[in-house]
Design a protein around this motif. Structure first.
Motif, short mmCIF file in Angstrom:
data_model
loop_
_atom_site.label_atom_id
_atom_site.label_comp_id
_atom_site.label_asym_id
_atom_site.label_seq_id
_atom_site.Cartn_x
_atom_site.Cartn_y
_atom_site.Cartn_z
N GLU A 213 0.79 -1.20 -0.13
CA GLU A 213 0.02 -0.31 0.24
C GLU A 213 0.75 0.70 0.12
N LEU A 214 0.51 2.33 -1.10
CA LEU A 214 1.74 3.54 -1.00
C LEU A 214 0.37 4.86 -0.14
N ASN A 215 2.38 5.70 0.46
CA ASN A 215 1.11 6.25 1.45
C ASN A 215 0.87 7.88 0.84
N THR A 216 0.21 7.58 -0.37
CA THR A 216 -0.40 9.15 -1.07
C THR A 216 -1.13 9.32 -0.75
N LYS A 217 -1.38 10.61 -0.10
CA LYS A 217 -2.76 11.70 0.45
C LYS A 217 -3.49 11.31 0.49
N VAL B 168 -5.90 8.04 4.37
CA VAL B 168 -5.99 7.48 5.65
C VAL B 168 -6.36 6.33 6.25
N PHE B 169 -5.41 5.97 7.40
CA PHE B 169 -5.27 4.47 7.81
C PHE B 169 -6.85 4.65 9.24
N GLY B 170 -7.51 3.86 9.77
CA GLY B 170 -7.71 3.86 10.94
C GLY B 170 -8.85 5.49 11.23
N ASP B 171 -9.16 6.10 10.47
CA ASP B 171 -10.13 6.57 10.23
C ASP B 171 -12.32 5.69 10.33
N GLU B 172 -12.63 6.25 10.73
CA GLU B 172 -14.08 6.10 11.34
C GLU B 172 -14.50 5.27 9.45
N VAL C 134 7.64 4.66 0.08
CA VAL C 134 6.66 4.67 -0.76
C VAL C 134 5.18 4.76 0.18
N SER C 135 5.92 4.02 1.44
CA SER C 135 4.77 3.26 2.22
C SER C 135 5.02 3.26 3.88
N ASP C 136 3.78 3.23 4.51
CA ASP C 136 4.49 3.51 5.74
C ASP C 136 4.98 1.69 6.22
N ASN D 46 -0.39 -2.75 5.46
CA ASN D 46 0.35 -2.22 4.26
C ASN D 46 0.98 -2.88 3.48
N VAL D 47 1.63 -3.75 4.52
CA VAL D 47 2.28 -5.08 3.38
C VAL D 47 2.13 -6.08 3.37
N ARG D 48 1.57 -7.15 2.50
CA ARG D 48 1.10 -8.02 2.59
C ARG D 48 1.23 -9.31 1.60
N CYS D 49 1.37 -10.56 2.25
CA CYS D 49 2.16 -11.50 1.18
C CYS D 49 0.76 -12.13 0.75
N ASP D 50 0.81 -13.54 -0.72
CA ASP D 50 0.30 -14.17 -1.04
C ASP D 50 1.35 -15.07 -1.26
N ALA D 51 1.53 -16.34 -0.83
CA ALA D 51 3.11 -17.10 -0.79
C ALA D 51 2.29 -18.60 -1.38
#
Length: 502
Positions: free
Chosen positions: A27-31, A41-45, A206-208, A215-220
């Motif tokens: 996940e990129l941390n663009t505005k 934004v992460f964590g908002d309602e 570019v990412s948190d 923010n980072v997830r892996c499909d293995a």
């Protein structure tokens, strides 16, 4: 939840070669989001950071986020990829409740970055090259929260809630080519590869890159083939694994499960699997679709992305120091031996040590606390050190209490336990637990006299010059003061009491 049969890992390795593949979603941390002006934004309602584009309303049109494209190019460059001068978006068609448009805007046959590689260093210094097939841009789906079940998963839940805040968040999906030859080190390589990708995107800014937030997830992907066979086996894909330990354990488990299926004479099913951290097992999800099943076609509402050579080189010039070069620099700056530094990297505390040094500790002090105290506690709790919640500032404060003579090392360990238990700051815990060092001569002399009276033979040995015997008297004093005596001052007072030169 049913339990699949598994072979021991050692038996699986005797019979089969694992072939791996990873799809890491960053996940990129663009505005704002990938194709809309809604906040990223992460964590908002729930369902507050959405607009008509994210909800797939009729008649709305997407607009590409330029910063997300730049971040994607930077990731491609850091992965040693070629950057496409011309690429397009595509529609990946499927129905799911968290995808309100019934398609995901992604890239298919024309990714922005392709043909790259990463050199991954394993715990003993062995370097393994992982080839990158592609890194493409797409948007994230919404998030489902399953309610009423015991595990928080869809199995056994009464109903699900949908939060579209994540819908449309910019993603880069990094896909490897099939990884062969890892053998018994496949689980270790899996963890090290995902750690390297996370380190790169965090280093790029570019990412948190917080796996616990997704923010980072892996499909293995895992498949097995008998030794000596060239053709790949049928793969399974364990979805959305979101910790480094889980990636390692999921790959190991799937190797053992595949081996048991193959030994039974049954075929491996091509499917997605769900990882369960509590049992360290996977369960079946759904039959795995091939690309044709998604009916990809070019996105008609978006123009192609043109990445000129000039633009790419401008972005290349902004890249920070590569992680491998940073590790070499930090080792030199800190003065750690090769073994010491490798232990730090393998323990996953390099960043924590760097932050602790920046907060005011010396390199040796930072290493002492993280490697000597925190890593051990993390292993006991079976979590990553970062998950314990100890901050660099806590370590600096704790060390100042020790160096200032307020507490000794034994007490410091108790204070750290208090920090982990949520009892407050180190200073507050010292006060609450009454852990301050006893350095006042009055109470110390009383304890010394009692210890000397209890061990007259030891006192005579000290008087005769056998100063190593002083440890027995110091031990008695420490016991009497519950470990709170200033050991250095105790030794001085014992020698004074016995009229012996130190």
């Amino acid at each position: 939840m049913s339990t699949d049969a598994i072979l021991s890992f050692e038996e699986a390795m005797e019979k089969y070669d694992p072939v791996l593949g990873f799809e890491v979603h960053v996940e990129l941390n663009t505005k704002t989001k990938m194709f809309s002006s809604a906040p990223n934004v992460f964590g908002d309602e729930p369902n507050t950071n959405v607009n008509e584009v994210d909800l797939g309303m009729p008649g709305v049109l997407p607009v590409v986020n330029k910063t997300a494209v730049e971040s994607s190019i930077k990731i491609g460059l850091a992965l040693n990829c070629k950057i496409a001068e011309y690429c397009r978006f595509a529609r990946k068609n499927y129905f799911y409740p968290d995808t309100p448009k019934n398609f995901q805007t992604s890239q298919y046959d024309e990714p922005i970055a392709y043909d790259g590689y990463l050199d991954i260093e394993l715990s003993d210094g062995t370097v393994f090259r992982v080839e990158i097939e592609r890194a493409h841009m797409e948007e994230d789906a919404g998030k489902l929260t399953h309610m009423g079940g015991a595990t928080g998963r869809i199995q056994g839940a009464d109903y699900s809630l949908v939060d579209y805040n994540r819908s449309g968040v910019p993603l880069v999906e990094i896909v490897t080519k099939p990884i062969e030859g890892a053998g018994s080190r496949a689980p270790e390589l899996a963890k090290a590869y995902v750690a390297a990708v996370r380190e790169i995107v965090k280093n790029l800014g570019v990412s948190d890159a917080k796996m616990e937030r997704g923010n980072v997830r892996c499909d293995a992907n895992v498949s097995l083939r008998p030794h000596g066979r060239e053709r790949f086996g049928i793969r399974s894909e364990t979805k959305n694994v979101n910790s480094l330990r889980a990636v390692e354990h999921a790959v190991r488990y799937e190797i053992q499960r595949h081996a048991a299926v193959l030994d039974s004479g049954e075929p491996v099913i091509q499917e997605t699997r769900h990882w369960h951290e509590d049992t360290r097992t996977t369960t079946s999800g759904r039959a795995k679709s091939d690309a044709d099943d998604y009916r990809y076609f070019p996105e008609p509402d978006l123009v192609p992305v043109l990445a000129s050579r000039e633009w790419v080189e401008e972005l290349r010039a902004t890249l920070p120091e590569p992680p491998a070069a940073r590790r070499k620099r930090l080792q030199a700056d800190w003065g750690y031996s090769d073994l010491e530094f490798r232990d730090v990297v393998n323990a996953g505390v390099m960043d924590s040590i760097e932050e602790t040094i920046a907060a005011g500790a010396s390199a040796s002090v930072a290493r002492k606390w993280w490697m000597g105290e925190i890593v051990g506690r993390a292993k006991t709790a079976d979590v990553d050190p970062s998950e314990l919640g100890v901050t660099p500032e806590t370590i600096v404060e704790l060390n100042k209490l020790v160096e200032g003579g307020k507490i000794n090392n034994k007490m410091a360990s108790q204070v750290l336990d208090g920090v982990l238990a949520g009892e407050g700051t180190p200073a507050e815990i010292v006060e609450k637990r009454g852990l301050a060092v006893v350095s006042d001569d009055g109470p110390l002399l009383e304890a010394i006299d009692a210890a000397l009276a209890a061990q007259p033979d030891v006192a005579e040995k000290i008087r005769s010059g056998k100063l190593q015997a002083i440890g027995a008297i110091v031990g008695g004093v420490m016991k009497a003061t519950r470990g709170q005596a200033d050991a250095g001052r105790v030794k001085e007072l014992i020698l004074e009491r016995l009229g012996v030169e130190g």
